[in-house]
Design an enzyme around this catalytic site. Structure first.
Site, PDB file in Angstrom:
ATOM      1  N   GLN A   1       0.853  -1.190   0.000  1.00 22.16           N
ATOM      2  CA  GLN A   1       0.000   0.000   0.000  1.00 22.16           C
ATOM      3  C   GLN A   1       0.888   1.240   0.000  1.00 22.16           C
ATOM      4  O   GLN A   1       1.610   1.489   0.961  1.00 22.16           O
ATOM      5  CB  GLN A   1      -0.873  -0.023   1.269  1.00 22.16           C
ATOM      6  CG  GLN A   1      -1.737   1.198   1.467  1.00 22.16           C
ATOM      7  CD  GLN A   1      -2.094   1.394   2.944  1.00 22.16           C
ATOM      8  OE1 GLN A   1      -1.270   1.169   3.820  1.00 22.16           O
ATOM      9  NE2 GLN A   1      -3.307   1.813   3.212  1.00 22.16           N
TER      10      GLN A   1
ATOM     11  N   SER B   1       1.656   6.633   2.423  1.00 23.17           N
ATOM     12  CA  SER B   1       2.419   7.601   3.223  1.00 23.17           C
ATOM     13  C   SER B   1       3.622   8.154   2.482  1.00 23.17           C
ATOM     14  O   SER B   1       4.273   7.459   1.707  1.00 23.17           O
ATOM     15  CB  SER B   1       2.900   6.944   4.512  1.00 23.17           C
ATOM     16  OG  SER B   1       1.815   6.389   5.207  1.00 23.17           O
TER      17      SER B   1
ATOM     18  N   GLU C   1      -8.611  -1.535   6.293  1.00 24.59           N
ATOM     19  CA  GLU C   1      -7.377  -1.670   7.073  1.00 24.59           C
ATOM     20  C   GLU C   1      -7.658  -1.748   8.573  1.00 24.59           C
ATOM     21  O   GLU C   1      -7.110  -2.587   9.275  1.00 24.59           O
ATOM     22  CB  GLU C   1      -6.447  -0.482   6.776  1.00 24.59           C
ATOM     23  CG  GLU C   1      -5.176  -0.493   7.617  1.00 24.59           C
ATOM     24  CD  GLU C   1      -4.137   0.525   7.157  1.00 24.59           C
ATOM     25  OE1 GLU C   1      -4.473   1.396   6.338  1.00 24.59           O
ATOM     26  OE2 GLU C   1      -3.004   0.444   7.631  1.00 24.59           O
TER      27      GLU C   1
HETATM   28  C1  LIG Z   1       5.376  -0.385  11.051  1.00 25.18           C
HETATM   29  C2  LIG Z   1       4.763   0.600  10.111  1.00 25.18           C
HETATM   30  C3  LIG Z   1       4.277   0.157   8.895  1.00 25.18           C
HETATM   31  C4  LIG Z   1       3.715   1.057   7.998  1.00 25.18           C
HETATM   32  N1  LIG Z   1       3.282   0.578   6.794  1.00 25.18           N
HETATM   33  C5  LIG Z   1       2.785   1.462   5.888  1.00 25.18           C
HETATM   34  C6  LIG Z   1       2.404   1.014   4.588  1.00 25.18           C
HETATM   35  O1  LIG Z   1       2.510  -0.165   4.275  1.00 25.18           O
HETATM   36  N2  LIG Z   1       1.933   1.904   3.698  1.00 25.18           N
HETATM   37  C7  LIG Z   1       1.782   3.220   4.017  1.00 25.18           C
HETATM   38  O2  LIG Z   1       1.311   3.970   3.172  1.00 25.18           O
HETATM   39  N3  LIG Z   1       2.153   3.690   5.239  1.00 25.18           N
HETATM   40  C8  LIG Z   1       2.653   2.846   6.179  1.00 25.18           C
HETATM   41  N4  LIG Z   1       3.039   3.308   7.423  1.00 25.18           N
HETATM   42  C9  LIG Z   1       2.941   4.740   7.719  1.00 25.18           C
HETATM   43  C10 LIG Z   1       1.865   5.072   8.724  1.00 25.18           C
HETATM   44  O3  LIG Z   1       0.606   4.984   8.129  1.00 25.18           O
HETATM   45  C11 LIG Z   1       2.160   6.488   9.258  1.00 25.18           C
HETATM   46  O4  LIG Z   1       3.381   6.436   9.943  1.00 25.18           O
HETATM   47  C12 LIG Z   1       1.090   6.978  10.203  1.00 25.18           C
HETATM   48  O5  LIG Z   1      -0.138   7.178   9.542  1.00 25.18           O
HETATM   49  C13 LIG Z   1       1.492   8.274  10.929  1.00 25.18           C
HETATM   50  O6  LIG Z   1       1.968   9.244  10.061  1.00 25.18           O
HETATM   51  P1  LIG Z   1       3.371   9.973  10.345  1.00 25.18           P
HETATM   52  O7  LIG Z   1       4.337   8.900  10.635  1.00 25.18           O
HETATM   53  O8  LIG Z   1       3.626  10.896   9.235  1.00 25.18           O
HETATM   54  O9  LIG Z   1       3.162  10.805  11.668  1.00 25.18           O
HETATM   55  P2  LIG Z   1       2.513  12.258  11.754  1.00 25.18           P
HETATM   56  O10 LIG Z   1       1.226  12.262  11.019  1.00 25.18           O
HETATM   57  O11 LIG Z   1       3.514  13.286  11.407  1.00 25.18           O
HETATM   58  O12 LIG Z   1       2.215  12.310  13.299  1.00 25.18           O
HETATM   59  C14 LIG Z   1       3.178  12.703  14.298  1.00 25.18           C
HETATM   60  C15 LIG Z   1       2.420  12.810  15.631  1.00 25.18           C
HETATM   61  O13 LIG Z   1       1.407  13.819  15.504  1.00 25.18           O
HETATM   62  C16 LIG Z   1       0.145  13.291  15.804  1.00 25.18           C
HETATM   63  N5  LIG Z   1      -0.852  13.901  14.935  1.00 25.18           N
HETATM   64  C17 LIG Z   1      -0.794  14.112  13.607  1.00 25.18           C
HETATM   65  N6  LIG Z   1      -1.916  14.682  13.152  1.00 25.18           N
HETATM   66  C18 LIG Z   1      -2.721  14.823  14.228  1.00 25.18           C
HETATM   67  C19 LIG Z   1      -4.038  15.330  14.419  1.00 25.18           C
HETATM   68  N7  LIG Z   1      -4.786  15.767  13.415  1.00 25.18           N
HETATM   69  N8  LIG Z   1      -4.529  15.307  15.686  1.00 25.18           N
HETATM   70  C20 LIG Z   1      -3.778  14.819  16.715  1.00 25.18           C
HETATM   71  N9  LIG Z   1      -2.559  14.345  16.598  1.00 25.18           N
HETATM   72  C21 LIG Z   1      -2.032  14.328  15.366  1.00 25.18           C
HETATM   73  C22 LIG Z   1       0.251  11.794  15.549  1.00 25.18           C
HETATM   74  O14 LIG Z   1      -0.717  11.071  16.277  1.00 25.18           O
HETATM   75  C23 LIG Z   1       1.671  11.513  15.985  1.00 25.18           C
HETATM   76  O15 LIG Z   1       1.681  11.326  17.364  1.00 25.18           O
HETATM   77  C24 LIG Z   1       3.611   2.434   8.330  1.00 25.18           C
HETATM   78  C25 LIG Z   1       4.083   2.868   9.567  1.00 25.18           C
HETATM   79  C26 LIG Z   1       4.655   1.968  10.461  1.00 25.18           C
HETATM   80  C27 LIG Z   1       5.148   2.482  11.770  1.00 25.18           C
END
Ligand SMILES: Cc1cc2nc3c(=O)[nH]c(=O)nc-3n(C[C@H](O)[C@H](O)[C@H](O)COP(=O)(O)OP(=O)(O)OC[C@H]3O[C@@H](n4cnc5c(N)ncnc54)[C@H](O)[C@@H]3O)c2cc1C
Lengths: 390, 351
Positions: free
Chosen positions: A109, A112, A227
């Site tokens: 997928q 991100s 998901e």
């Molecule tokens: C093990 C693993 C596997 C993954 N696999 C995939 C994959 O296969 N495909 C894919 O596309 N992605 C994948 N991801 C990515 C994952 O979906 C994102 O890491 C996740 O959605 C969080 O986004 P970010 O890391 O950019 O954090 P950010 O969005 O930058 O968040 C940072 C912090 O801010 C908080 N935050 C952000 N926005 C808000 C809000 N509106 N209100 C309150 N708090 C907020 C978050 O909760 C977090 O604590 C994977 C991640 C991990 C860890």
């Protein structure tokens, strides 16, 4: 020198053992398919069994006694496949669903990006139309199993001049195309189960679009819904060292099972584990009675992550210094450390705990949404991630 | 295992909810002189709810624990100040288990109110029994008897076995939870009837397991009500120009309340189902439920009060009544430590 390189390459390609885990996964999935146990609730015409969730439940209950080796198919089976069934053309379904069920093809997928995680609609990967084709440029990150995947569901921006949710399109792409580069990304456990993925002038035919052009957000929401249900309803591995039964066994082995504090914490953990398991049973029974879980899948996802954290605390209490150091090759030590180190991912992957709480608040409890500043602004004018869009 | 209510059970729920909406008068007890809401008690009795689990031949409804849990959830939601838990749960369950036929019909009909006298740790009350003139008399006391202030019949568990007495010197206690009374009972050569049973302690265990399920139902009802009123308030209360429910600190706390409520309900449904259909699974299910719902209800009530701000801390608002009920429930049956030890003991036999 180049002759030597060729020789080295050829020998290595012949002689290094293949990824045994992957081969096992494929064999197992193919055997499931042959036995009529793959895609239990999926339509018959695309290779599924056309049965009901009652049969699925029986399968889940029985298979919970084992650690099934086919987790590499989870993203395809849990997310991409169901979304293709929801939104795909008959040709797309016929092309992609049967090999997915047979375990011939692995999916990933591609949502991100460095600047777009929780706020995935801010993504910057561009797909520009060129005659009948699309040309994709950009980068994805944290893409689970991209290094093994044959296909990916890619979310890209096709129109930067409209507000961010309106200018997205979903594509089904071939991960083996030379315009796609996959670079392994080490996670905090030291392994590399996910990746960075780069697109450099990747050309896609018109029929790579899943759903409608400009309707990528709908496709993304559809997939994210699948998901959450897939993650929330996920049955813990039998040998998960953080499962209550295994922690209780560890406590016995370490002679910690008479300690009243250990006993109390294990009891609390058991209660929390049962509460979540029974909640999932209720969701299934309600679905069978005609009311699908909807956003309540977020409760399972959130509670599952919390349970994991609680279990880490109990594991530390039981293992003490044994959780901090162990003899080389001590499997129990390695396993526990891996489980401890994997725990943060459950609160981040698939939507963070914060995002799940917001979903519960907005969609289930009907609380007023937060004011948004970007809904009606053309994407081009927004500040996203840590920068402005290109 | 059936964890969702069928149509009839849902109807029962609406009937009781409607009855309580029309007749519940908590404030007559909290702010008035009433020891309990006698009018509401009569209504419950007329609907046959006071004898839900009593066999039909003894004047009961012969229904099940799932149904009784539904009623208790509603009573817990409404904080109904009636001696249902003491009489229709504790006393009735003990008498059913002991095979009594003399007092049960009156309790089932709600004509008399029962109470159970045990020690606070759920061991024998410090009461001794002596055989005299072909009958028995009791001496000693029982502290903290739930609804002992309004009961007519006392079911006493002592080191000498089980007894029923209809008389005692009672001192009503001042209680943390103003919606449910407690009393100290004193017996002085008080006539009593012995209830013979091969294994008195086993009866107490059974009563306690069923009581754990019943209490969980009250707690689940309380959590659901706290969630409902808090979410309602978060939608209408405006600060800094926005409904407070649009702030994440508030919204996320509401989401946690919801998650707690859903999981507590799941445990309850299973435990109540086990009480009716799988008595072997009941002891573990009952103990598990209390370990979760006890602290969960108190945390929910405290969070609900917090999210109501200053209004939540006023006497007029009901938030404090849930807070006090939740803490009292958590401390029943020997308190949370005892619940944990009990569950841990049962888990030893499992894995
Ligand atoms: C093990 C693993 C596997 C993954 N696999 C995939 C994959 O296969 N495909 C894919 O596309 N992605 C994948 N991801 C990515 C994952 O979906 C994102 O890491 C996740 O959605 C969080 O986004 P970010 O890391 O950019 O954090 P950010 O969005 O930058 O968040 C940072 C912090 O801010 C908080 N935050 C952000 N926005 C808000 C809000 N509106 N209100 C309150 N708090 C907020 C978050 O909760 C977090 O604590 C994977 C991640 C991990 C860890």
């Amino acid at each position: 020198m180049s002759e030597f390189r060729e020789k080295v390459r050829a020998w290595l390609a012949e002689n290094v053992p293949g990824d045994e885990e992957l081969a096992t996964a494929k064999r197992f999935q193919a055997a499931l398919y042959d036995a009529g146990l793959a895609g239990i609730t999926w339509p018959k015409e695309f290779g599924g069994q056309g049965l009901t969730s009652a049969e699925q439940q029986v399968f889940d209950q029985e298979s919970a006694r084992y650690d099934l080796p086919n987790s590499v198919f989870r993203i395809g089976m849990g997310m991409c496949g169901p979304t293709i069934l929801d939104l795909g053309t008959p040709e797309q379904k016929a092309r992609y669903i049967p090999p997915l069920l047979r375990g011939d093809e692995i999916w990933c997928q591609l949502f991100s990006e460095p600047g777009a995680g929780s706020d995935v609609a801010s993504l910057q990967t561009r797909a520009v139309r060129d005659g009948d084709e699309w040309v994709v440029n950009g980068q994805k990150v944290w893409t689970t199993v991209a290094h093994l995947a044959d296909f990916g569901a890619l979310l890209a921006r096709t129109d930067p001049d409209v507000p961010k949710h309106q200018g997205l399109t979903m594509f089904l792409i071939d991960m083996h195309d030379p315009a796609v580069t996959v670079r392994p990304l080490k996670d905090m456990t030291g392994r590399a189960p996910f990746n960075e993925v780069y697109f450099e002038n990747l050309r896609l035919p018109a029929d790579a679009v899943l759903g409608q052009v400009g309707q990528g957000w709908l496709a993304a929401v559809t997939m994210l819904g699948h998901e959450r249900v897939s993650i929330g309803g996920f049955v813990r591995k039998r040998h998960d060292p953080l499962a209550h039964a295994n922690l209780a066994e560890t406590a016995r082995r370490y002679g910690r099972d008479a300690d009243p504090v250990v006993r109390a914490e294990l009891a609390k953990l058991y209660a929390a584990e049962r509460a979540l398991a029974l909640f999932n049973v209720r969701l299934r029974q309600e679905a069978e009675a005609g009311s699908p879980p909807g956003a309540r899948g977020s409760v399972a996802k959130l509670a599952g992550a919390q349970l994991q954290q609680q279990a880490v605390a109990v594991a530390g209490l039981i293992a003490g210094p044994r959780a901090t150091a162990w003899e080389p090759g001590d499997a129990a030590g390695e396993e526990l450390a891996l489980a401890i180190n994997q725990t943060p991912s459950s609160s981040i992957a698939g939507g963070t705990d914060q995002i799940q709480r917001t979903i519960i608040g907005d969609r289930i409890l009907g609380l007023p949404r937060e004011p948004v500043v970007d809904r009606d602004v053309p994407f081009r004018e927004l500040r996203v991630g840590t920068q402005r869009p290109a | 295992m059936q964890l969702v209510l069928d149509t009839e059970q849902q109807q029962l729920r609406s009937t009781v909810r409607k009855l309580l909406a029309d007749h519940n008068n908590v404030r007559s007890v909290v702010d008035g002189d009433d020891a309990y809401d006698a009018a509401l008690w009569r209504h419950l009795a007329e609907l046959g709810l006071t004898g839900l689990v009593v066999p039909e031949e003894l004047g009961g409804a012969g229904a099940g624990h799932v149904e009784r849990a539904v009623v208790l959830e509603e009573l817990g939601r409404a904080l109904a100040p009636v001696p249902f838990f003491a009489s229709a749960v504790l006393a009735v369950d003990a008498l059913v288990a002991l095979g009594d036929t003399q007092v049960l019909p009156a309790l089932a009909a709600g004509e008399k109110i029962g109470a159970l006298a045990v020690s606070p740790e759920w061991g024998p009350a410090p009461v001794s029994a002596t055989e005299r003139d072909g009958g028995w008399v009791l001496d000693g006391h029982a502290p903290f008897v739930i609804s002992g202030d309004v009961a007519d019949v006392f079911v006493v568990y002592s080191a000498d076995g089980w007894f029923v007495a209809e008389d005692a010197r009672r001192t009503p206690l001042t209680t943390l939870d103003p919606t449910r009374g407690q009393a100290k009972l004193e017996f002085a050569a008080t006539p009593a009837r012995r209830l013979d049973t091969a294994d008195p302690a086993a009866v107490l265990e059974e009563v306690r397991d069923l009581a754990s399920v019943a209490l969980a139902a009250e707690q689940v009802g309380g959590i659901a009500k706290v969630l409902e009123t808090t979410v309602e308030y978060a939608k209408v209360r405006v600060q800094f120009g926005r409904a407070i429910g649009s702030y994440q600190a508030v919204k996320h706390a509401c989401a946690d309340l919801y998650s707690t409520s859903e999981r507590a309900e799941s445990l309850l449904r299973h435990a109540a189902w086990a009480a009716d259909h799988d008595r072997e699974a009941l002891p573990l299910a009952a103990a598990t439920t209390q370990v979760f719902t006890g602290p969960a209800y108190f945390a929910a009530a405290a969070s609900g009060l917090q999210l109501h701000g200053g209004i939540g801390y006023t006497w007029e608002h009901d938030a404090h009544l849930y807070y006090k009920r939740a803490k009292s429930c958590e401390l029943l049956f020997g308190g949370h430590d005892e619940q944990l030890a009990r569950l841990a003991g049962r888990l030893d036999g499992v894995s």
